[in-house]
Design a protein around this motif. Structure first.
Motif, short mmCIF file in Angstrom:
data_model
loop_
_atom_site.label_atom_id
_atom_site.label_comp_id
_atom_site.label_asym_id
_atom_site.label_seq_id
_atom_site.Cartn_x
_atom_site.Cartn_y
_atom_site.Cartn_z
N SER A 1008 0.83 -1.21 0.00
CA SER A 1008 0.00 0.00 0.00
C SER A 1008 0.86 1.25 0.00
N MET A 1009 0.28 2.34 -0.47
CA MET A 1009 0.98 3.62 -0.47
C MET A 1009 1.31 4.05 0.95
N GLY A 1010 0.51 3.57 1.90
CA GLY A 1010 0.76 3.92 3.29
C GLY A 1010 2.13 3.46 3.76
N VAL A 1011 2.59 2.31 3.23
CA VAL A 1011 3.91 1.79 3.62
C VAL A 1011 5.00 2.69 3.06
N TYR A 1012 4.85 3.10 1.78
CA TYR A 1012 5.83 4.02 1.19
C TYR A 1012 5.82 5.36 1.93
N THR A 1013 4.61 5.82 2.26
CA THR A 1013 4.50 7.08 3.00
C THR A 1013 5.20 6.97 4.35
N TYR A 1014 5.00 5.83 5.01
CA TYR A 1014 5.63 5.59 6.31
C TYR A 1014 7.15 5.65 6.19
N TYR A 1015 7.67 5.04 5.10
CA TYR A 1015 9.12 5.03 4.90
C TYR A 1015 9.64 6.45 4.67
N PHE A 1016 8.98 7.19 3.78
CA PHE A 1016 9.48 8.54 3.46
C PHE A 1016 9.25 9.51 4.61
N GLN A 1017 8.26 9.24 5.46
CA GLN A 1017 8.12 10.04 6.67
C GLN A 1017 9.33 9.86 7.58
N ASN A 1018 9.81 8.63 7.66
CA ASN A 1018 11.00 8.36 8.47
C ASN A 1018 12.26 8.95 7.84
N VAL A 1019 12.27 9.06 6.51
CA VAL A 1019 13.39 9.72 5.84
C VAL A 1019 13.35 11.22 6.11
N GLY A 1020 12.15 11.78 6.03
CA GLY A 1020 11.99 13.24 6.10
C GLY A 1020 11.67 13.76 4.72
N TRP A 1021 10.61 14.57 4.61
CA TRP A 1021 10.15 14.99 3.29
C TRP A 1021 11.17 15.86 2.57
N LEU A 1022 11.89 16.69 3.29
CA LEU A 1022 12.87 17.56 2.65
C LEU A 1022 13.99 16.74 2.00
N LEU A 1023 14.54 15.79 2.77
CA LEU A 1023 15.61 14.95 2.24
C LEU A 1023 15.11 14.12 1.06
N SER A 1024 13.88 13.64 1.12
CA SER A 1024 13.30 12.86 0.03
C SER A 1024 13.20 13.71 -1.24
N LEU A 1025 12.75 14.96 -1.08
CA LEU A 1025 12.59 15.85 -2.22
C LEU A 1025 13.94 16.19 -2.86
N VAL A 1026 14.94 16.48 -2.02
CA VAL A 1026 16.27 16.79 -2.54
C VAL A 1026 16.83 15.61 -3.33
N THR A 1027 16.64 14.42 -2.81
CA THR A 1027 17.12 13.21 -3.50
C THR A 1027 16.48 13.06 -4.86
N LEU A 1028 15.16 13.21 -4.93
CA LEU A 1028 14.43 13.04 -6.19
C LEU A 1028 14.84 14.11 -7.21
N LEU A 1029 14.94 15.36 -6.76
CA LEU A 1029 15.31 16.45 -7.67
C LEU A 1029 16.72 16.26 -8.22
N SER A 1030 17.63 15.82 -7.38
CA SER A 1030 19.02 15.63 -7.84
C SER A 1030 19.08 14.57 -8.94
N VAL A 1031 18.27 13.51 -8.81
CA VAL A 1031 18.24 12.45 -9.83
C VAL A 1031 17.66 12.99 -11.14
N LEU A 1032 16.57 13.78 -11.05
CA LEU A 1032 15.94 14.34 -12.25
C LEU A 1032 16.88 15.29 -12.99
N VAL A 1033 17.50 16.19 -12.24
CA VAL A 1033 18.41 17.16 -12.87
C VAL A 1033 19.61 16.45 -13.48
N LEU A 1034 20.11 15.41 -12.81
CA LEU A 1034 21.25 14.66 -13.33
C LEU A 1034 20.92 14.05 -14.68
N SER A 1035 19.72 13.47 -14.82
CA SER A 1035 19.32 12.86 -16.10
C SER A 1035 19.24 13.90 -17.20
#
Length: 1579
Positions: A1008-1035
């Motif tokens: 369920s999406m709830g499990v992914y949400t739980y994981y990214f909550q533990n990561v922290g939304w800011l760190l998750s966003l920075v990670t995703l953006l860095s991958v997009l810009v790199l491509s």
């Protein structure tokens, strides 16, 4: 020309008016010869079709079973050769079309004869495979004569073509047609040989070495794994497993759907092979003391050949992959000739040469397509073969580790040498490390080969500049090696910390009841978090190394291309063109993956080296001596397979069993003793473990024992530690009479249990020997009852045949009938892990019942009466031991503190300081030790005082009430669950009648999406966003970089100036630098995110679990919880970040490729859309099944570790009963279940891999064709063609990685889901308002209309209880069955739910007090003693609040001061796991000292002296009166005599207060309940 031939020979061919006039004329006529070559194929097609129709439709063969195929000889070679022949024929068709083009270019018309013969041959060859397949399915080998004839005729026809070419002067290997004809003749000859062999074997039955037999696998109707029993095409495409994928898509898969394993993958088969070679290594080590067995030698001998075969497939696949860059070079050159044409003279019609053939763009695209198809089969074959060997070695290792554990010396686990957690890690972590290494070991030698050939091709493309650029790889490799070393060191630390963490978690879970009652959860939780912090720091080192590995792996090719392209023009003097740029770029890209896999493989190799070393040390650990020759765990037929005999040695048969002795002179008269790992009961020349230490002692040949003697110990000196100097037992000389009762008595720590252990072979024999009578066998019940997680009946039968009459006698003798009547399913009720749903006394009675029911001749009972009340104890002794066992001539050895039974003994052994101080009957003992008489007399009087209660069995009735309460609660919970809506988690609330342990939760459907949400909550939304953006810009930057390179190379074709070249170099360098920085950022943020999440998720689970109510631990096996902290946590720690990285990288690469190809050629998207739809469908189709297979794999692991943990807890019992083989077979069954789930999971991955590779190959084919057509029709630039195909080549590899990444992500997120479930388990209510610091000051307890229940769905066990317990009083609590006595004390600690009224302690409502504060302010001495690994100081005072003086004082009060003072280290002396280096009685005394040290105002005693001898018990009773003079003491009355001296007596009845007063006043009430209990003794 004759119109009849015009369609075939073409308009301008030579005239053929009829048959040729001469042979020469026919041979020289190409059209005629090509016409003849069609005839064999047409004839075969006609005849084969008729035969297939006739046999298949007109006979009973139509409905023939086609689930499997029994392969004919040469099946594999036939399929490979025939499919290669088909590729050759397709090339022949292409050659014919290109040759025909030379005619059409001169307007001479088309010449169909040039390719029609090849088309006919291709169709005939395809039909031959269909024909052969049905021949195998129908088992009609006679059909092979047609195939043989076809190959002979085809070979003759092709020979005519070669003669024709020779006559025409075209017999040169540069001519494609001539080469193809020669290859065809060779293939025909090979096929003729194969079919002649089939006819020899299957039809004529000539020269056969052995008769054929039907495969055993196919005789098993449950065996569904048909990989070895289908044709080559189905096998390599994994089509045969489609039934499972379809079934999984329709409904969730169950373990039953998978069926049985093929024999070659079964655990026993692999265990036998592995153990045979391991034995040779252990023999070698025994001959050279101080050496360690080389498991690498074992791996190589057992699995080396197949691993090398897999490696060869990998190398072949790598060569196929190199075709891609070569094709790109050819295509760009071809398109360049189209874009920039050069005038050339026309050439006459001719057969094309190889340079012309491979100079054509369409041929090159076709070549690429077939090369990638072959690569698909080869690489997936490599994966499958390597994975099969990896799962085989894992199963073998797990079986051998379990087998070794069954022989593990008791001292090895209790003496601190190794812990249960470490041994469990050998089964889980170490075996998985070896599995991972097996899957990647071939990379260590195949990757260097791949790199060398890639560099050679680069040199061919770019010259010296390519090598200068590639030299960067050589500079980076030492850095990567250094990083790998750092990772290895961190991994070693992490494994060590993981072992320590799992040991602490295991202890925390095993002792959770005590920790909760004492309010110490947080202390031990912090201990786990401390070691977890160390583990995370090690993980940070490993992860940091991984970041730089990814950075260097992905960044180095960027720098290499920059350097190589930058210096190409200055060094070579040539301009950079697309024909140079894009083949080189593709080759540089191909260097990236091997260079990433190499350090990764090295990392797994290092892990395996560490694990193999640990396993080697484990296999050399000391073993028990045992009693005689142990049963081998292998079946007879398996031993015979490896040349071993199951016949026991003659001396063992003749003289019975024996132990080591100090008589070295007679050593040669008897073969040396066999260890469990040796593999049979045949005598061998080598001993292992503890036996090796005593090798020089020899064996004393036993004389036949007196028939009246069961066991004889002569001059026995024994110790626990094989390396120890001071024996624990000295000068033991005893003869145990056969068929009699022998009683062993003595004070705590005098060596009673050690004496029994010496008889059972659990100790190391220093000198002397132990002999057992012929045909004697042993049943054993330990001081600490050991039960299986099975039904009550199974625990008693212990695999003995069920005999109703004998079973009933045993049940009655052990007073178990009333208990069984209470249980929800009677004796079919499941007993929880460690007997959690039974009281101490009930567990002990089941354990004793097991010995009584057994058919063994010697019954060894280690203090079973301590946990029983007098009535049941007397029943057990009279009915069970005296009448049943002795009456049936069974020998009984009983250790006890109950001296009142000494008059029943035929032989009494008095132990003192590790010696037998006296022995004989009661009169002999009294004469030798007059003090013994007074103790005996006191014991008899004490028994008479409690007879009143004993007659009614009050204690046992209390136990039964507790059992009745649990059963009722279980029934209500089950009823409630049935009325609830179905939980998403399967297993929650799902129990069969009588089952206690809940099925493991297994959520169905996608994560369920709830499990992914739980994981990214533990990561922290800011760190998750920075990670995703860095991958997009790199491509995006990488796409721009490659378009820049395309423009640069195109400029080279236009001969632009040097200034422009410098501009391109500068731009490329700038974009490349940006790409490197973004790569570092994206990798670092991804790894940081995973570490943050791993820390938070583990912490939440741990902190939540320790706050769960005790009921949760009653219904959840410890092994299941440990699996969350072990396997699931390791996945989240290590694997998830790598999987996320792979998935994101693959996704962005594929998207980039689609974007680039669409920009270059918009029509590409039209062809890509249907492929993408097929891809999405395939992904969903696969994920549905693979998700369930992954969960079956996960859930089938838990029973292995749970059973292993359970077995380790009862090794002494298992060895005494000689049932090691049965336990081994059980673990083998459980490993097999996990094996079959893992096997199907990995095969499903290969099913997907083949299809994804083919989809990727189709994308490459489409990209090649569309860009080629675009170049021909739209004038597409060569640089863009090269760029598009370079990107499409990446799709082929990354598409597979993407789906695997998505699947792995979902499967590994299942671990997050499982951990999340345990992070949300309902907690106890811990919050409250802190009381004054000195609370409770007086110790007054007030119950005001208190009503209590065990859970919200159960009935009250206390109803409106009101009573005022005065401060400082000693209060005894008693009552008849159903009184609620235990519930009252548990309510004081808020272990159960107080739903009505309130309890006040010194005027404060305990519900308002924080739970931990409440429990730390009270003290309880539980019945089951618990000690934790560490020091004595840490066990007594984990908070480190007490001085040494206070600690010694508490030990003195508990009668332990002398014992501790003698230990090395004193208060800092080591306590091993579970406190196993102390006797049960000593452990109980430590618990008393712990309670005394706490100095609480309120003390609860729950039969605190059960395992203590009478003299120590009397001393302690006096201590309680003096040391707790001003404290409130609540004593649960298991014996009325114990509480007669109390200040007040609280009598409960049916959950209410019946009486409360002083004993004197209550006795005066003649009709009172308490008075009736006391005065019943006069009746």
């Amino acid at each position: 020309m004759d119109p009849m031939w015009e369609w075939f020979c073409g308009e301008n061919s030579s005239f053929l008016t009829g048959s040729p006039d001469s042979f020469d004329k026919g041979i020289n006529n190409t059209c005629f010869i090509n016409g003849l070559t069609v005839l064999p194929h047409a004839a075969f097609a006609t005849l084969a079709s008729i035969i297939l129709f006739a046999v298949g439709v007109c006979s009973g063969y139509r409905g023939y079973n086609t689930r499997y195929v029994i392969r004919f000889p040469g099946h594999l070679f036939r399929w490979i050769i025939t499919m290669l022949f088909m590729i050759v024929l397709i090339a022949a068709i292409g050659e014919g079309i290109l040759s025909d083009t030379t005619y059409r270019d001169l307007d001479l018309g088309t010449q169909p004869y040039l390719y029609m013969g090849s088309i006919a041959a291709l169709l005939g060859t395809m039909l031959s495979l269909v024909f052969y397949h049905h021949m195998e399915v129908w088992d009609l080998s006679g059909m092979d004569f047609l195939l043989l004839t076809y190959w002979v005729m085809g070979c003759l026809a092709e020979s005519l073509r070669v003669i024709n070419l020779y006559e025409l002067g075209l017999a040169e290997f540069t001519v494609v047609r001539f080469s193809i004809s020669c290859i065809s003749i060779l293939i025909y000859l090979l096929l003729i040989v194969i079919d002649l062999n089939v006819i020899r074997v299957k039809v004529l039955h000539l020269c056969q070495s052995s008769t054929e037999s039907f495969p055993n696998d196919l005789l098993n109707p449950e065996m569904e794994y048909m990989y070895y029993y289908v044709n080559f095409l189905s096998q390599q495409s994994y089509y045969w497993i489609s039934w499972l994928m379809t079934l999984g898509y329709k409904r969730p898969l169950e373990m039953e759907d998978l069926g049985a394993l093929p024999a070659r993958h079964e655990t026993k088969y692999n265990h036998t092979k592995f153990k045979r070679v391991l034995k040779q290594e252990l023999d070698k080590c025994a001959r050279h003391p101080g050496t360690r067995p080389s498991l690498w030698t074992v791996y190589l001998k057992v699995y080396g050949l197949k691993l090398v075969s897999a490696g060869c497939l990998k190398v072949a696949a790598d060569f196929c992959e190199l075709v891609g860059p070569l094709v790109i070079g050819g295509l760009t050159a071809y398109v360049s000739t189209l874009s920039y044409p050069v005038d050339i003279e026309p050439v006459p019609p001719h057969h094309v040469t190889f340079s012309e053939f491979f100079g054509n763009g369409f041929v090159l695209v076709g070549t690429l397509f077939f090369a990638f198809c072959i690569k698909t089969v080869l690489i997936q074959g490599h994966f499958h073969l390597a994975i099969l060997q990896s799962m085989n070695v894992r199963a073998a290792l797990q079986a051998v580790v379990f087998e070794k554990s069954l022989r593990m010396s008791t001292f090895a686990t209790t003496g601190g040498m190794m812990t249960i957690g470490q041994i469990t890690n050998h089964m889980s972590t170490d075996s998985m490390n070896v599995l991972g290494m097996f899957q990647t070991i071939n990379y260590m030698w195949s990757i260097p080969i791949q790199l060398v050939f890639t560099l050679i091709l680069l040199y061919v493309q770019m010259g010296i500049s390519a090598l200068i650029g590639a030299s960067l790889f050589l500079l980076v490799f030492p850095i990567q090696f250094k990083i790998a070393t750092m990772i290895s060191k961190g991994q070693k630390e992490m494994l060590s910390n993981s072992d320590e963490r799992m040991k602490q978690v295991n202890e925390l879970l095993q002792g959770i009841k005590l920790l909760k009652l004492y309010g110490w959860e947080d202390i031990y939780c912090k201990g786990v978090e401390l070691i977890r912090g160390k583990q995370l720091r090690s993980l940070l080192t490993v992860s940091g190394g991984l970041v730089f590995t990814i950075f260097f792996t992905a960044g180095t090719p960027v720098l290499v291309t920059l350097l190589a392209f930058g210096i190409y023009t200055p060094i070579s003097g040539e301009t950079l063109t697309p024909a140079v740029t894009f083949p080189s770029l593709s080759l540089f890209n191909q260097l990236a993956m091997p260079l990433f896999l190499l350090p990764f493989s090295l990392f797994l190799l290092v892990n395996a080296v560490v694990s193999s070393r640990r396993l080697g040390d484990f296999f050399m650990a000391p073993e028990v001596e045992g009693i005689g020759k142990e049963e081998d765990t292998d079946d007879a037929e398996e031993c015979e397979e490896i040349g071993e005999s199951k016949k026991p040695p003659m001396d063992a048969q003749r003289y019975g069993n024996y132990h080591r002795t100090s008589s070295a002179d007679e050593a040669e008269e008897e073969d040396e003793k066999t260890g469990l790992l040796i593999g049979s009961k045949k005598a061998h020349k080598t001993d292992y473990g503890a036996s090796a230490v005593r090798k020089l002692m020899g064996l004393e040949k036993a004389e036949p024992l007196d028939p009246n003697i069961a066991i004889k110990i002569s001059r026995g000196n024994f110790l626990w530690d094989p390396q120890g100097a001071q024996p624990c037992l000295t000068d033991i000389n005893v003869e145990i009479p056969k068929g009699k009762l022998t009683v062993v008595v003595g004070s705590v720590g005098s060596g009673k249990s050690s004496l029994l252990a010496s008889m059972l072979g659990e100790m190391t024999t220093v000198s002397g020997h132990v002999e057992m009578g012929e045909d004697e066998s042993v049943a054993y019940a330990g001081q600490k009852a050991w039960l299986l997680n099975a039904t009550l009946r199974d625990n008693i039968l212990f695999s003995e045949p069920y005999n109703a009459q004998r079973y009933k006698r045993v049940i009655d003798a052990c007073a178990l009938r009333p208990d069984m009547d209470i249980l929800p399913a009677g004796d079919q009720t499941e007993i929880g892990e460690k007997g959690i749903n039974l009281s101490g006394g009930q567990k002990q009675r089941v354990s004793v019942a097991r010995t009584m029911y057994s058919s063994k001749s010697i019954i060894v009972l280690d203090d079973p009466l301590s946990a029983l009340d007098v009535h049941v104890g007397r029943t057990l002794l009279e009915e069970g031991i005296v009448k049943w066992l002795n009456g049936n001539k069974k020998t009984v050895i009983l250790v006890t503190h109950q001296l009142q039974y000494l008059n029943r003994a035929d032989l009494i052994l008095v132990m003192k300081d590790g010696r037998i101080s006296s022995q004989g009957d009661l009169d002999d003992i009294i004469a030798a030790d007059p003090d013994m008489y007074s103790e005996y007399d006191q014991a008899v009087k004490a028994v008479s005082d409690v007879e009143s209660e004993s007659e009614s069995g009050t204690e046992t009735m209390f136990e039964r009430e507790e059992l009745r309460r649990k059963s009722a609660q279980f029934t209500r919970r089950l009823s409630a669950q049935l009325n609830k809506p179905l939980s998403k988690f399967e297993g929650i609330g799902e129990k069969e009648v009588g089952s206690l342990i809940e099925k493991e939760e297994m959520e169905r459907g996608s994560i369920s999406m709830g499990v992914y949400t739980y994981y990214f909550q533990n990561v922290g939304w800011l760190l998750s966003l920075v990670t995703l953006l860095s991958v997009l810009v790199l491509s995006g930057v990488n796409i721009g970089n490659n378009f820049w390179l395309s423009a640069w190379s195109e400029a080279g074709l236009n001969n632009e100036s040097m200034r422009t070249n410098e501009m391109y170099i500068g731009g490329y360098a700038g974009i490349s630098g940006t790409s490197l920085l973004l790569r570092l950022l994206s990798s670092a943020t991804l790894i940081a995110a995973s570490l943050v999440a791993a820390r938070a998720i583990h912490q939440k689970m741990l902190r939540n679990i320790i706050k769960a109510p005790l009921r949760f631990f009653d219904t959840t096996p410890v092994g299941r919880i440990l699996n969350r902290f072990a396997t699931d946590t390791n996945l989240i720690d290590s694997k998830l970040a790598q999987t996320f990285n792979t998935t994101l990288t693959s996704f962005m690469t594929c998207i980039s490729a689609v974007i680039v190809n669409t920009i270059v050629m918009p029509y590409f998207i039209l062809f890509f859309i249907p492929i993408a739809i097929a891809y999405v469908f395939l992904q969903r189709y696969f994920l549905t099944s693979s998700r369930e297979l992954q969960r079956l794999d996960n859930t089938s692991k838990s029973p292995i570790f749970a059973y292993f943990s359970e077995t380790l807890g009862g090794l002494t019992t298992i060895r005494a009963y000689k049932c090691e083989k049965r336990f081994f077979n059980t673990i083998v069954e459980r490993i097999n279940k996990n094996q079959v789930a893992y096997l199907y999971l990995q095969t499903a991955n290969r099913w997907l891999g083949v299809r994804l590779d083919l989809i990727g190959t189709m994308i490459v084919f489409v990209a090649g064709m569309t860009t080629l057509i675009g170049a021909m029709t739209l004038g597409l630039e060569p640089s863009l063609v090269g760029l598009a195909i370079t990107y499409s080549l990446q799709i082929a590899g990354f598409l597979n990685l993407l789906v695997r990444g998505v699947a792995d992500t979902e499967m590994q997120m299942n671990s997050v889901e499982r951990v999340k479930f345990y992070s949300n388990v309902e907690n106890e209510e811990y919050e409250g308002r802190e009381p004054p610091p000195n609370w409770p000051e007086d110790g007054r307890i007030q119950f005001e209309r208190v009503s209590v229940r065990y859970s919200t769905d159960s009935d009250p066990v206390l109803r409106a209880v009101s009573v005022d317990l005065k401060a400082g009083e000693k209060i005894g609590i008693c009552g008849r069955t159903g009184a609620g006595k235990s519930s009252l004390t548990l309510a004081l600690l808020r272990v159960i739910d107080i739903f009505g009224g309130r309890i006040l302690i010194d005027g404060i409502d305990i519900k308002s007090v924080p739970l931990r504060t409440l429990r730390t302010k009270l003290s309880i001495i539980p019945q089951d003693p618990v000690l934790f690994t560490g020091t004595i100081r840490g066990n007594l005072d984990p908070l480190k609040e007490k001085s040494d003086h206070e600690l010694w004082e508490s030990l003195e009060i508990a009668q332990l001061k002398d014992v501790v003072a003698e230990l090395e280290g004193g208060l800092d002396a080591l306590v091993t796991e579970g406190g196993e280096n102390f006797s049960v009685g000593q452990r109980q005394l430590f618990c008393l000292a712990r309670a005394f040290l706490r100095k609480s105002r309120i003390l609860i005693m729950d039969e605190a002296t059960a395992s203590i001898d009478l003299e120590t018990d009397k001393l302690l009773q006096k201590v309680v009166v003096t040391a707790f003079a001003k404290r409130t003491v609540l004593t649960i009355a298991h014996r009325i005599a114990t509480i007669l001296n109390s200040d007040s007596i609280l009598v409960l009845n049916e959950g209410k207060v019946a009486e409360y007063d002083s004993p004197e006043n209550l006795l005066q009430r003649k009709d009172g309940l308490f008075a009736s209990l006391v005065h019943d003794k006069d009746k």
